[in-house]
Design an enzyme around this catalytic site. Sequence first.
Site: not given
Length: 441
Positions: A118, A158
């Site tokens: 991430k 995201d």
Amino acid sequence: MAGLQAKYPGESEYLQAVQEVLESIEDVYNQHPEFEKAKIVERMVEPDRIFTFRVTWVDDQGEVQTNLGYRIQFNSAIGPYKGGLRFHKAVTPSMLKFLGFEQTFKNALTTLPMGGAKGGSDFNPRGRSDEEIMRFCQAFMTELWQCIGPDQDIPAGDVGVGGREIGYLYGMYKKLAREYNTGVLTGKGATWGGSILRPEATGFGALYFTQHVLHHAGKDIAGKRIALSGFGNVAWGAAIKATQLGAKVVAISGPDGVCAIPEGITKEMIDYMLVMRASNRDRVEDMATRFPDRAQFVAGKKAWSIPCDIALPCAFQNELSEEDAKELVANGCWCCCEVSNMGCQPGAIHYFQHNGILFAPGKAVNAGGVATSGLEMTQNASHISWTAMEVDDKLHTIMQCIHEQCVKYGTQEDGSIDYVKGANIAGFMKVATAMLEQGII
Ligand code: 2IT
């Protein structure tokens, strides 16, 4: 957990995500002394590496702005690092560690060979012009490009990073790396290597998973009232598929409040969600202003105040509290499928589970997004494009397989499914076994 709490005090989201997984896997772990011997848990909770960098750019007023950028490569046991980039003012290492940790298990559930990662920045897109977004993305990539690669680490979107941002990021990557391999990012535009249906995939996959949950419990989605939170990419895809399946989306929400839509969302309203996202205003009230006959805005309220059958958190972690869960259930809600990552607070999950409410966690429900990123990587690597039908078929199969894994590992003595346990144990077993087989590294 005690060791981690002492080591990382204040990293509350990260500790919360780890705690949930460890509670789920405790029994299985104790049945496998070889995991304990190889210290699998101690190794799995730490990211492989964390890159932190400064991102400096110039805003429309000519003022110099500095943000922080991160990429956390969490776990590569089952494939190259894979996971999104989040641009949001609240981004911290703790938030990205929780997301990278979750991503590792989620990616394992997809059946595809992808490790977990991430990244992102504390850059706040709210109120920024398109030119500012471009300059920020370019500045961010001047550091990130050295950490990523199509066989190494493949970022995607995201919160705060959609098709527009991926375009600017990819353009700068090409210029810096002098590599023209589209496989380095997913969520690209359809004309330059992006997969058909990737934009819709998180929401579509979530609704396919919700259908499986309902079917397993002998219920059907048609005619049900669905409350969604957020109005971004995930809520948009969920609204399209929910409507196609004959359900009625009766609420969407934003940081400013909720729009109640008693007659159900229409196609025009769903299209308008894209306009609201592109505006960077971050206000759901705009929906009620544009469609005053169908949507009523209530300031400061969440989607969970609107009576519904099914609640689908589609916005941000911890967006649904125990109080919200109680309000939902009191108003007749009987199913909650988490679409956002860790959308429900632990108290909310316990309340749902102890009151017989069907509950499924984000890492199973929302895995269709990253799974379709995996399908995009396959198309890029083999220089082909699949049709919408081919991608949708594969997405269907993957979501069904994730549901089967939850049933396999989550079936309780009374025959009900604990989807939290099922998803966590299935993901853990795959990653732990791969780590074990690859030795102490
Ligand atoms: O949370 C997620 O799974 C995503 N943001 C998508 C990640 C990806 O690589 O498509």
